[in-house]
Design a protein around this motif. Structure first.
Motif, mmCIF file in Angstrom:
data_model
loop_
_atom_site.group_PDB
_atom_site.id
_atom_site.type_symbol
_atom_site.label_atom_id
_atom_site.label_comp_id
_atom_site.label_asym_id
_atom_site.label_seq_id
_atom_site.Cartn_x
_atom_site.Cartn_y
_atom_site.Cartn_z
ATOM 1 N N ARG A 1 0.852 -1.185 0.000
ATOM 2 C CA ARG A 1 0.000 0.000 0.000
ATOM 3 C C ARG A 1 0.887 1.233 0.000
ATOM 4 N NH1 ARG A 1 -2.257 1.051 4.313
ATOM 5 N NH2 ARG A 1 -4.184 2.079 3.673
ATOM 6 N N TYR A 2 0.693 2.073 -0.981
ATOM 7 C CA TYR A 2 1.413 3.340 -1.052
ATOM 8 C C TYR A 2 0.425 4.446 -0.737
ATOM 9 C CZ TYR A 2 4.536 0.353 -3.768
ATOM 10 O OH TYR A 2 5.341 -0.666 -4.186
ATOM 11 N N THR A 3 0.785 5.324 0.175
ATOM 12 C CA THR A 3 -0.097 6.438 0.508
ATOM 13 C C THR A 3 0.635 7.749 0.224
ATOM 14 O OG1 THR A 3 0.616 6.468 2.821
ATOM 15 C CG2 THR A 3 -1.298 5.109 2.264
ATOM 16 N N GLY A 4 -0.154 8.752 -0.159
ATOM 17 C CA GLY A 4 0.437 10.041 -0.465
ATOM 18 C C GLY A 4 -0.462 11.180 -0.020
ATOM 19 N N ASP A 5 0.146 12.213 0.549
ATOM 20 C CA ASP A 5 -0.623 13.405 0.892
ATOM 21 C C ASP A 5 -1.092 14.114 -0.376
ATOM 22 O OD1 ASP A 5 -0.291 13.101 3.685
ATOM 23 O OD2 ASP A 5 1.713 13.972 3.551
ATOM 24 N N THR A 6 -0.324 13.953 -1.443
ATOM 25 C CA THR A 6 -0.743 14.409 -2.770
ATOM 26 C C THR A 6 -0.446 13.282 -3.750
ATOM 27 O OG1 THR A 6 1.417 15.405 -3.241
ATOM 28 C CG2 THR A 6 -0.287 16.849 -2.294
ATOM 29 N N LEU A 7 -1.092 13.356 -4.909
ATOM 30 C CA LEU A 7 -0.912 12.324 -5.927
ATOM 31 C C LEU A 7 -0.744 12.983 -7.278
ATOM 32 C CD1 LEU A 7 -1.044 9.313 -6.856
ATOM 33 C CD2 LEU A 7 -3.526 9.628 -7.096
ATOM 34 N N VAL A 8 0.282 12.563 -8.003
ATOM 35 C CA VAL A 8 0.490 13.003 -9.384
ATOM 36 C C VAL A 8 0.260 11.804 -10.299
ATOM 37 C CG1 VAL A 8 2.121 13.903 -11.082
ATOM 38 C CG2 VAL A 8 2.125 14.803 -8.734
ATOM 39 N N ILE A 9 -0.709 11.938 -11.182
ATOM 40 C CA ILE A 9 -1.031 10.868 -12.132
ATOM 41 C C ILE A 9 -0.325 11.179 -13.447
ATOM 42 C CG2 ILE A 9 -2.871 9.714 -13.403
ATOM 43 C CD1 ILE A 9 -4.778 10.617 -11.131
ATOM 44 N N ALA A 10 0.572 10.278 -13.846
ATOM 45 C CA ALA A 10 1.332 10.457 -15.083
ATOM 46 C C ALA A 10 1.393 9.134 -15.835
ATOM 47 C CB ALA A 10 2.734 10.965 -14.760
ATOM 48 N N THR A 11 0.229 8.499 -15.953
ATOM 49 C CA THR A 11 0.158 7.157 -16.523
ATOM 50 C C THR A 11 0.123 7.136 -18.045
ATOM 51 O OG1 THR A 11 -2.225 7.273 -16.046
ATOM 52 C CG2 THR A 11 -0.858 6.020 -14.518
ATOM 53 N N GLY A 12 0.003 8.312 -18.681
ATOM 54 C CA GLY A 12 0.143 8.384 -20.129
ATOM 55 C C GLY A 12 -1.056 7.886 -20.906
ATOM 56 N N ALA A 13 -0.812 7.641 -22.177
ATOM 57 C CA ALA A 13 -1.834 7.126 -23.093
ATOM 58 C C ALA A 13 -1.149 6.190 -24.074
ATOM 59 C CB ALA A 13 -2.520 8.273 -23.842
ATOM 60 N N ASN A 14 -1.917 5.287 -24.611
ATOM 61 C CA ASN A 14 -1.382 4.307 -25.554
ATOM 62 C C ASN A 14 -2.015 4.488 -26.926
ATOM 63 O OD1 ASN A 14 0.166 2.852 -23.515
ATOM 64 N ND2 ASN A 14 -1.821 2.147 -22.752
ATOM 65 N N ALA A 15 -1.169 4.523 -27.940
ATOM 66 C CA ALA A 15 -1.675 4.619 -29.310
ATOM 67 C C ALA A 15 -2.436 3.351 -29.672
ATOM 68 C CB ALA A 15 -0.522 4.835 -30.282
ATOM 69 N N ARG A 16 -3.511 3.524 -30.406
ATOM 70 C CA ARG A 16 -4.219 2.370 -30.957
ATOM 71 C C ARG A 16 -3.499 1.919 -32.227
ATOM 72 N NH1 ARG A 16 -10.018 5.358 -30.725
ATOM 73 N NH2 ARG A 16 -10.180 5.538 -28.442
ATOM 74 N N TRP A 17 -3.338 0.616 -32.335
ATOM 75 C CA TRP A 17 -2.650 0.056 -33.490
ATOM 76 C C TRP A 17 -3.613 -0.796 -34.306
ATOM 77 C CZ3 TRP A 17 2.093 1.895 -34.538
ATOM 78 C CH2 TRP A 17 2.806 2.498 -33.500
#
Length: 330
Positions: free
Chosen positions: A111-127
């Motif tokens: 379990r990872y906890t954060g007082d703040t959260l940065v979402i940088a999960t990106g996007a995937n090109a459709r092929w």
């Protein structure tokens, strides 16, 4: 007599800034957060470095005339670690944004906890889903004309798609290529009328209607053409080209956050204009996960910087509120 064994709770780790995702946005957020003495955790995910790790030559990164994508991302990761970010090799499978600190559960149960959260999960090109397409990625097959169009100066290329992205990619490529074909499985485009008019009037662009790519052809080293199938008659033909650009859309990696954050109709995270702030205070989104227009490494890196600075400001404001009123910001 049966003995009940008490289950050991999964291990927990806490940081003031928790970052999910390790492309240019995630690594830059980690660098800035670490330099602000916030000791961030960055959970790298299933593909450390993101989409740039499957990109060969990068010639539009400021300061580098040419750099390999994997090398660039490795350098960014080393930089983040050097200034104090902890890079964690794990894959987040569940998040809870209902209260602070925010909770993210890793694949192995941590379990990872954060007082703040940065979402940088990106996007995937459709092929297109072709084996030959996979074989020639980076050798003439691309999903980013802005990234790779320069390499096809005075060559013949084709774009697959019928929406605004495909039309814009074709028009961009027309600045470099000798000729551009737009391959579309229907006989009308989905792009807006202005883009359609520009494309159809361009002397260097030829649409190929009612066609789909059924195979990418090559000599083992580079693309030499594509095999096409007529979507109405089934007839087959071939087209000699030097490069193929797939422009049938992207899928933002936001499945984890559905129902917890505001998103648009295509699943991109909605942020306050000019900011990385999401609909949940303390949660920030950077890079392709919220950017449907540019999808460039340098833009993502800039957003990562913004997210870290905004997270720092959020923490300062929250601490100030608690000191003054005894209330914890939510």
């Amino acid at each position: 007599m049966s003995i009940r064994r008490q289950r050991t709770p999964p291990p927990a780790r806490h940081s003031k800034v928790l970052i999910i995702g390790s492309g240019p946005a995630g690594y830059t957020a980690a660098i800035y957060a670490a330099r602000s003495a916030l000791s961030p955790f960055l959970v790298q995910g299933p593909q450390p470095g993101g989409q740039l790790t499957i990109t060969t030559d990068v010639e539009n990164w400021p300061g580098d005339k040419s750099v390999q994508g994997p090398e660039l991302m490795a350098r960014m990761g080393r930089h983040a670690a050097h200034v104090g970010a902890e890079l964690i090799s794990d894959f987040i499978v569940e998040v809870d944004l209902s209260q602070r600190p925010f909770v993210a559960r890793g694949e192995m149960g941590t379990r990872y906890t954060g007082d703040t959260l940065v979402i940088a999960t990106g996007a995937n090109a459709r092929w297109l889903g072709l084996e030959s397409e996979v074989a020639y990625r980076g050798q003439g097959v691309s999903a980013c004309a802005t990234c790779d169009g320069f390499f096809f100066r005075d060559r013949v290329v084709a774009v697959v798609g019928g929406g605004n992205t495909a039309v814009e990619e074709a028009l961009h490529l027309a600045h470099f290529a000798r000729h551009v074909y737009l391959i579309h499985r229907r006989d009308t485009l989905r792009a807006d009328k202005t883009n359609q008019a520009r494309l159809l009037a361009h002397a260097k662009v030829t649409p190929i209607w009612n066609a789909e790519v059924i195979e990418v052809l090559g000599d083992g080293r580079a693309v030499t053409g594509v095999a096409l199938g007529d979507t109405k008659s089934g007839a087959r033909s071939s087209l000699d080209i030097d490069g193929l650009f797939v422009a049938i859309g992207h899928d933002p990696a936001t499945e984890l956050f559905k129902g917890q954050l505001a998103m648009d109709q295509d699943g991109y995270i909605v942020v306050t204009p000019g900011s990385t702030r999401t609909s949940v205070p303390g949660v920030f989104a950077a890079g392709d996960v919220q950017d449907r227009h540019f999808r460039q490494a340098v833009v993502s890196a800039g957003m990562g910087c913004m997210a870290a600075l905004e997270a720092e400001r959020f923490l300062i404001d929250a601490e100030t509120l608690e000191v003054l009123t005894g209330e914890v910001a939510v």
